[in-house]
Each structure stands twice: as structure tokens, then as C-alpha cells.
Scaffold this motif. Structure first.
Motif, PDB file in Angstrom:
ATOM      1  N   ILE A 237       0.860  -1.175   0.000  1.00 21.93           N
ATOM      2  CA  ILE A 237       0.000   0.000   0.000  1.00 21.93           C
ATOM      3  C   ILE A 237       0.898   1.227   0.000  1.00 21.93           C
ATOM      4  N   THR A 238       0.649   2.155  -0.921  1.00 23.89           N
ATOM      5  CA  THR A 238       1.399   3.407  -0.932  1.00 23.89           C
ATOM      6  C   THR A 238       0.475   4.550  -0.544  1.00 23.89           C
ATOM      7  N   PHE A 239       1.063   5.529   0.096  1.00 24.29           N
ATOM      8  CA  PHE A 239       0.367   6.723   0.555  1.00 24.29           C
ATOM      9  C   PHE A 239       1.095   7.923  -0.049  1.00 24.29           C
ATOM     10  N   THR A 240       0.371   8.784  -0.749  1.00 25.13           N
ATOM     11  CA  THR A 240       0.970   9.943  -1.391  1.00 25.13           C
ATOM     12  C   THR A 240       0.254  11.208  -0.943  1.00 25.13           C
ATOM     13  N   GLN A 241       0.993  12.113  -0.305  1.00 27.85           N
ATOM     14  CA  GLN A 241       0.434  13.400   0.127  1.00 27.85           C
ATOM     15  C   GLN A 241       0.231  14.268  -1.115  1.00 27.85           C
ATOM     16  N   GLN A 242      -0.979  14.708  -1.344  1.00 33.07           N
ATOM     17  CA  GLN A 242      -1.290  15.531  -2.509  1.00 33.07           C
ATOM     18  C   GLN A 242      -1.162  17.010  -2.153  1.00 33.07           C
ATOM     19  N   PRO A 243      -1.001  17.874  -3.154  1.00 34.30           N
ATOM     20  CA  PRO A 243      -0.869  19.313  -2.884  1.00 34.30           C
ATOM     21  C   PRO A 243      -2.047  19.912  -2.101  1.00 34.30           C
ATOM     22  N   ASP A 244      -3.237  19.333  -2.243  1.00 34.34           N
ATOM     23  CA  ASP A 244      -4.405  19.857  -1.521  1.00 34.34           C
ATOM     24  C   ASP A 244      -4.478  19.362  -0.078  1.00 34.34           C
ATOM     25  N   GLY A 245      -3.470  18.581   0.362  1.00 32.54           N
ATOM     26  CA  GLY A 245      -3.422  18.095   1.734  1.00 32.54           C
ATOM     27  C   GLY A 245      -3.997  16.705   1.918  1.00 32.54           C
ATOM     28  N   LYS A 246      -4.768  16.216   0.971  1.00 34.17           N
ATOM     29  CA  LYS A 246      -5.347  14.879   1.069  1.00 34.17           C
ATOM     30  C   LYS A 246      -4.275  13.832   0.758  1.00 34.17           C
ATOM     31  N   VAL A 247      -4.539  12.593   1.171  1.00 29.36           N
ATOM     32  CA  VAL A 247      -3.600  11.502   0.932  1.00 29.36           C
ATOM     33  C   VAL A 247      -4.251  10.476   0.009  1.00 29.36           C
ATOM     34  N   HIS A 248      -3.554  10.165  -1.090  1.00 29.32           N
ATOM     35  CA  HIS A 248      -3.994   9.125  -2.019  1.00 29.32           C
ATOM     36  C   HIS A 248      -3.453   7.792  -1.506  1.00 29.32           C
ATOM     37  N   VAL A 249      -4.358   6.848  -1.284  1.00 25.97           N
ATOM     38  CA  VAL A 249      -4.008   5.518  -0.780  1.00 25.97           C
ATOM     39  C   VAL A 249      -4.255   4.539  -1.926  1.00 25.97           C
ATOM     40  N   GLU A 250      -3.218   3.823  -2.323  1.00 22.89           N
ATOM     41  CA  GLU A 250      -3.399   2.877  -3.422  1.00 22.89           C
ATOM     42  C   GLU A 250      -2.509   1.659  -3.232  1.00 22.89           C
TER      43      GLU A 250
ATOM     44  N   GLU B 184     -15.191   8.803  17.936  1.00 26.80           N
ATOM     45  CA  GLU B 184     -15.733   7.456  17.830  1.00 26.80           C
ATOM     46  C   GLU B 184     -15.382   6.870  16.466  1.00 26.80           C
ATOM     47  N   HIS B 185     -15.468   5.551  16.380  1.00 23.72           N
ATOM     48  CA  HIS B 185     -15.227   4.870  15.110  1.00 23.72           C
ATOM     49  C   HIS B 185     -16.303   5.271  14.101  1.00 23.72           C
ATOM     50  N   GLY B 186     -15.913   5.372  12.827  1.00 21.56           N
ATOM     51  CA  GLY B 186     -16.890   5.746  11.817  1.00 21.56           C
ATOM     52  C   GLY B 186     -16.485   5.366  10.413  1.00 21.56           C
ATOM     53  N   HIS B 187     -17.272   5.836   9.480  1.00 23.49           N
ATOM     54  CA  HIS B 187     -17.072   5.635   8.038  1.00 23.49           C
ATOM     55  C   HIS B 187     -16.047   6.652   7.534  1.00 23.49           C
ATOM     56  N   PRO B 188     -15.266   6.329   6.504  1.00 23.26           N
ATOM     57  CA  PRO B 188     -14.283   7.289   5.995  1.00 23.26           C
ATOM     58  C   PRO B 188     -14.882   8.636   5.586  1.00 23.26           C
TER      59      PRO B 188
ATOM     60  N   SER C 266      -8.183 -11.218  -4.719  1.00 23.29           N
ATOM     61  CA  SER C 266      -7.376 -10.021  -4.931  1.00 23.29           C
ATOM     62  C   SER C 266      -8.183  -8.762  -4.643  1.00 23.29           C
ATOM     63  N   SER C 267      -7.512  -7.754  -4.107  1.00 25.87           N
ATOM     64  CA  SER C 267      -8.141  -6.467  -3.832  1.00 25.87           C
ATOM     65  C   SER C 267      -7.276  -5.357  -4.409  1.00 25.87           C
ATOM     66  N   ARG C 268      -7.888  -4.439  -5.101  1.00 27.75           N
ATOM     67  CA  ARG C 268      -7.202  -3.249  -5.628  1.00 27.75           C
ATOM     68  C   ARG C 268      -7.708  -2.055  -4.833  1.00 27.75           C
ATOM     69  N   ILE C 269      -6.792  -1.311  -4.233  1.00 28.14           N
ATOM     70  CA  ILE C 269      -7.152  -0.174  -3.387  1.00 28.14           C
ATOM     71  C   ILE C 269      -6.795   1.116  -4.109  1.00 28.14           C
ATOM     72  N   ASP C 270      -7.747   2.046  -4.150  1.00 26.69           N
ATOM     73  CA  ASP C 270      -7.533   3.348  -4.785  1.00 26.69           C
ATOM     74  C   ASP C 270      -8.526   4.321  -4.150  1.00 26.69           C
ATOM     75  N   MET C 271      -8.072   5.049  -3.147  1.00 21.98           N
ATOM     76  CA  MET C 271      -8.949   5.986  -2.434  1.00 21.98           C
ATOM     77  C   MET C 271      -8.171   7.232  -2.053  1.00 21.98           C
ATOM     78  N   VAL C 272      -8.893   8.289  -1.762  1.00 19.59           N
ATOM     79  CA  VAL C 272      -8.290   9.533  -1.285  1.00 19.59           C
ATOM     80  C   VAL C 272      -8.912   9.833   0.070  1.00 19.59           C
ATOM     81  N   ASP C 273      -8.070  10.158   1.047  1.00 15.08           N
ATOM     82  CA  ASP C 273      -8.553  10.434   2.401  1.00 15.08           C
ATOM     83  C   ASP C 273      -8.148  11.839   2.825  1.00 15.08           C
ATOM     84  N   SER C 274      -9.089  12.558   3.422  1.00 15.91           N
ATOM     85  CA  SER C 274      -8.815  13.944   3.835  1.00 15.91           C
ATOM     86  C   SER C 274      -8.392  14.053   5.300  1.00 15.91           C
ATOM     87  N   PHE C 275      -8.364  12.955   6.055  1.00 14.94           N
ATOM     88  CA  PHE C 275      -7.958  13.002   7.458  1.00 14.94           C
ATOM     89  C   PHE C 275      -6.486  12.634   7.640  1.00 14.94           C
ATOM     90  N   LEU C 276      -5.994  11.684   6.852  1.00 17.62           N
ATOM     91  CA  LEU C 276      -4.608  11.230   6.965  1.00 17.62           C
ATOM     92  C   LEU C 276      -3.637  12.313   6.519  1.00 17.62           C
TER      93      LEU C 276
END
Length: 171
Positions: free
Chosen positions: A38-51, A89-93, A113-123
Motif C-alpha cells: 500500500i502506498t500513501f501519497t500526500q497531494q498538494p491539496d493536503g489529502k492523501v492518495h491511498v493505493e 468514535e469509530h466511523g465511516h471514511p 485479490s483487492s485493488r485499493i484506490d482511495m483519497v482520504d482527507s484526514f490522513l
């Protein structure tokens, strides 16, 4: 004189690189018959791309979280709780009230197999929500996002045991 100037330039360049904030990170997940990167890339807008991709689980949804510790000396159980610096509390992304480490579920297909491709604004890669040195953990069941009456729902998403994990390091 020429060598002194080159040495000074090298020191300036090295000092600049030492203070540069890392913008990419990686985790290699390992479990019994489970492997993934799994790679994590900090984007210029502050969000992290998880793939990335993970192989080894039958078709279905499985909880996927960042945990507070990168300690895997005792297996995935050493990684502590979900990364939760805001004490929510625990929650949805997509929820405002959630652990920073709540990344929801990943889906495995008929090829195990699982392919992950998401962007997260908290990480974040570094800082108060920084994930470097923490761990990614894959669970044995689907995350219920804290929306059921099960006693573990608001803590872990009632996603069961930990089946694979990996420490997040600089890429």
C-alpha cells in the motif's frame, strides 16, 4: 578552494533534503497467505492518495485501518488501537466524527485479490495526523462503521481479528 566550495554546496543540499517533508510512504502487508503493498501519497491539496493491492482473502469486504503503533514484534496485535489523535468514535471514511485511521473496507474479488484506490482527507504523511511509523491493519470481517449495536461497533467497527499488517515507512 574548488573542493571547499563543492563541500559547502553538498552541505547546503544535504541540509535542504534533511528538512524536506516526506510526501510518500509505503507499507508491505503480511499475514498468513496474505501479501500486499500500500502506498500513501500526500497531494498538494493536503489529502492523501491511498493505493495498492492485496492478495489472499476470499471474495468479500474486510476492514482496513491505520493503527497507532508500528510495532509488529508480537504480530498485528502489537499495533495498538486505531489511530485516533482526535479521540473520536469509530466511523465511516466519509464521516466527520471518525478515527483518523478509519479507512473503511477493501473488497476482494473471486481471484482473492483487492485493488485499493482511495483519497482520504484526514490522513497525513507527517504532522498531528501523520502515519509514518504507524501500521496498516487488515481485519477478518467487514467494518460496520460504528453503526450497529454490537459492543465493538463504535471502537473497531466490529471487524474481527487482525489478519495482516505492515509498518508504514518512507518511500
Amino acid at each position: 578552494m574548488f573542493y571547499v566550495v563543492l563541500a559547502a554546496v553538498a552541505l547546503v543540499v544535504n541540509a535542504h533534503h534533511e528538512h524536506a517533508q516526506p510526501t510518500r510512504a509505503i507499507a508491505h502487508l503480511v499475514g498468513e497467505n496474505i501479501r500486499g503493498n500500500i502506498t500513501f501519497t500526500q497531494q498538494p491539496d493536503g489529502k492523501v492518495h491511498v493505493e495498492g493491492s492485496i492478495v489472499g482473502l476470499p471474495p468479500g469486504h474486510y476492514g482496513f485501518h491505520v493503527h497507532e503503533k508500528g510495532d509488529i514484534t508480537g504480530g498485528c496485535g502489537s499495533t495498538g488501537a486505531h489511530f485516533n489523535p482526535e479521540h473520536k468514535e469509530h466511523g465511516h471514511p466519509g464521516d466527520e466524527n471518525r478515527h483518523v485511521g478509519d479507512l473503511g473496507n477493501v473488497e476482494f474479488d473471486s481471484n482473492y485479490s483487492s485493488r485499493i484506490d482511495m483519497v482520504d482527507s484526514f490522513l497525513s504523511i507527517v504532522g498531528p495526523h501523520g502515519i509514518l511509523g504507524r501500521a496498516v491493519v487488515l481485519r477478518e470481517k467487514a467494518d460496520d462503521f460504528g453503526r450497529t449495536n454490537h459492543p465493538d461497533s463504535r471502537k473497531t467497527g466490529n471487524a474481527g481479528g487482525r489478519v495482516a499488517c505492515g509498518v508504514i515507512g518512507i518511500l
